[in-house]
Design an enzyme around this catalytic site. Structure first.
Site, PDB file in Angstrom:
ATOM      1  N   HIS A  17      25.088  27.799 -23.361  1.00 40.06           N
ATOM      2  CA  HIS A  17      24.959  26.392 -23.959  1.00 40.06           C
ATOM      3  C   HIS A  17      25.220  26.566 -25.618  1.00 40.06           C
ATOM      4  CE1 HIS A  17      22.289  25.332 -20.380  1.00 40.06           C
ATOM      5  NE2 HIS A  17      23.609  24.788 -20.147  1.00 40.06           N
ATOM      6  N   LYS A  41      17.427  16.243  -9.746  1.00 40.14           N
ATOM      7  CA  LYS A  41      17.199  17.695  -9.819  1.00 40.14           C
ATOM      8  C   LYS A  41      15.772  17.874 -10.052  1.00 40.14           C
ATOM      9  CE  LYS A  41      21.459  19.342 -11.490  1.00 40.14           C
ATOM     10  NZ  LYS A  41      22.253  19.944 -12.599  1.00 40.14           N
ATOM     11  N   ARG A  90      32.938  27.204 -17.254  1.00 35.77           N
ATOM     12  CA  ARG A  90      32.699  28.828 -17.294  1.00 35.77           C
ATOM     13  C   ARG A  90      33.790  29.379 -16.055  1.00 35.77           C
ATOM     14  NH1 ARG A  90      26.494  27.613 -15.667  1.00 35.77           N
ATOM     15  NH2 ARG A  90      28.037  25.825 -15.143  1.00 35.77           N
ATOM     16  N   SER A 128      21.672  28.359 -16.145  1.00 34.91           N
ATOM     17  CA  SER A 128      20.481  28.165 -16.321  1.00 34.91           C
ATOM     18  C   SER A 128      19.715  28.588 -14.920  1.00 34.91           C
ATOM     19  CB  SER A 128      20.004  26.823 -16.525  1.00 34.91           C
ATOM     20  OG  SER A 128      20.328  26.586 -17.858  1.00 34.91           O
TER      21      SER A 128
HETATM   22  P1  ADP Z   1      24.429  20.064 -15.778  1.00 34.45           P
HETATM   23  O1  ADP Z   1      23.319  19.639 -14.850  1.00 34.45           O
HETATM   24  O2  ADP Z   1      24.855  18.696 -16.790  1.00 34.45           O
HETATM   25  O3  ADP Z   1      25.503  20.756 -15.300  1.00 34.45           O
HETATM   26  P2  ADP Z   1      23.743  22.348 -17.506  1.00 34.45           P
HETATM   27  O4  ADP Z   1      22.634  22.421 -18.478  1.00 34.45           O
HETATM   28  O5  ADP Z   1      23.922  23.164 -16.293  1.00 34.45           O
HETATM   29  O6  ADP Z   1      23.889  20.605 -17.084  1.00 34.45           O
HETATM   30  O7  ADP Z   1      25.163  22.412 -18.141  1.00 34.45           O
HETATM   31  C1  ADP Z   1      25.582  21.636 -19.290  1.00 34.45           C
HETATM   32  C2  ADP Z   1      26.963  21.786 -19.864  1.00 34.45           C
HETATM   33  O8  ADP Z   1      27.085  23.216 -20.240  1.00 34.45           O
HETATM   34  C3  ADP Z   1      27.949  21.766 -18.658  1.00 34.45           C
HETATM   35  O9  ADP Z   1      29.288  21.473 -18.935  1.00 34.45           O
HETATM   36  C4  ADP Z   1      28.073  23.355 -18.118  1.00 34.45           C
HETATM   37  O10 ADP Z   1      29.436  23.454 -17.557  1.00 34.45           O
HETATM   38  C5  ADP Z   1      28.050  23.673 -19.491  1.00 34.45           C
HETATM   39  N1  ADP Z   1      27.679  25.367 -19.400  1.00 34.45           N
HETATM   40  C6  ADP Z   1      26.536  25.876 -18.952  1.00 34.45           C
HETATM   41  N2  ADP Z   1      26.511  27.378 -19.006  1.00 34.45           N
HETATM   42  C7  ADP Z   1      27.751  27.614 -19.532  1.00 34.45           C
HETATM   43  C8  ADP Z   1      28.154  28.749 -20.258  1.00 34.45           C
HETATM   44  N3  ADP Z   1      27.746  30.012 -19.913  1.00 34.45           N
HETATM   45  N4  ADP Z   1      29.275  28.880 -21.183  1.00 34.45           N
HETATM   46  C9  ADP Z   1      29.808  27.592 -21.210  1.00 34.45           C
HETATM   47  N5  ADP Z   1      29.502  26.349 -20.726  1.00 34.45           N
HETATM   48  C10 ADP Z   1      28.329  26.441 -20.169  1.00 34.45           C
END
Ligand code: ADP
Length: 160
Positions: A17, A41, A90, A128
């Protein structure tokens, strides 16, 4: 002024992130990192905890703001006069869902563009949920999350 919203659960914020935040902050004048209060969630961290961690790790970026929102991302974007929604990709597995979401958001609000940033190779495996699973079993997450987040995870699972 170019404004973007980077929405997500951020439960908790990871190095993946943070990399997206750092890169998006260069492309836009203002980046609003927005914790979505998704009722579907069951989060590990409260909204306040997630925002605290985000504020701490984004402190070096003068044009990054941390906020939280309920409801549709496009409405939050509109309210904040943002032209773009940032999402990170990803793997192919992210694509289908992100594609659907971007099309839906475009339908709801044509003036807001979704901008995808590709993960950095070394962060492509970080999520996460994986971080939480590793931390819950006492594994080392120091290469996956900023130090403040690693500390919060330790605290969280110590009390369980
Ligand atoms: P959501 O529940 O909206 O998917 P997340 O916190 O899991 O929330 O992810 C938020 C955004 O960050 C999403 O677009 C996700 O694809 C991106 N993201 C999560 N991990 C990574 C990573 N390691 N590299 C690049 N983007 C990421």
């Amino acid at each position: 002024m170019r404004i973007a919203v980077y929405p997500g659960s951020f439960d908790p914020v990871t190095n993946g992130h943070l990399d997206i935040i750092e890169r998006a902050a260069i492309l836009f004048d203002r980046l609003i990192v927005a914790v979505s209060l998704n009722p579907g969630k069951q989060p590990l961290f409260s909204v306040e905890e997630r925002m605290d961690m985000l504020k701490e790790v984004t402190q070096p970026f003068y044009n990054v703001i941390v906020d939280a929102f309920n409801g549709l991302t496009v409405n939050f974007a509109k309210k904040n006069e943002a032209q773009a929604i940032i999402r990170g990709l990803r793997a192919i597995s992210d694509f289908e869902n992100e594609f659907m979401m971007a099309l839906t958001n475009k339908k709801l609000q044509t003036s807001v563009e979704t901008v995808f940033l590709m993960t950095r190779a070394e962060y492509s495996f970080i999520s996460s949920s994986a971080v939480k699973e590793v931390a819950s079993f006492g594994g080392c997450v120091k290469d996956m999350v900023p130090p403040v987040v690693a500390e919060r995870l330790r605290e969280k699972f110590k009390n369980r």
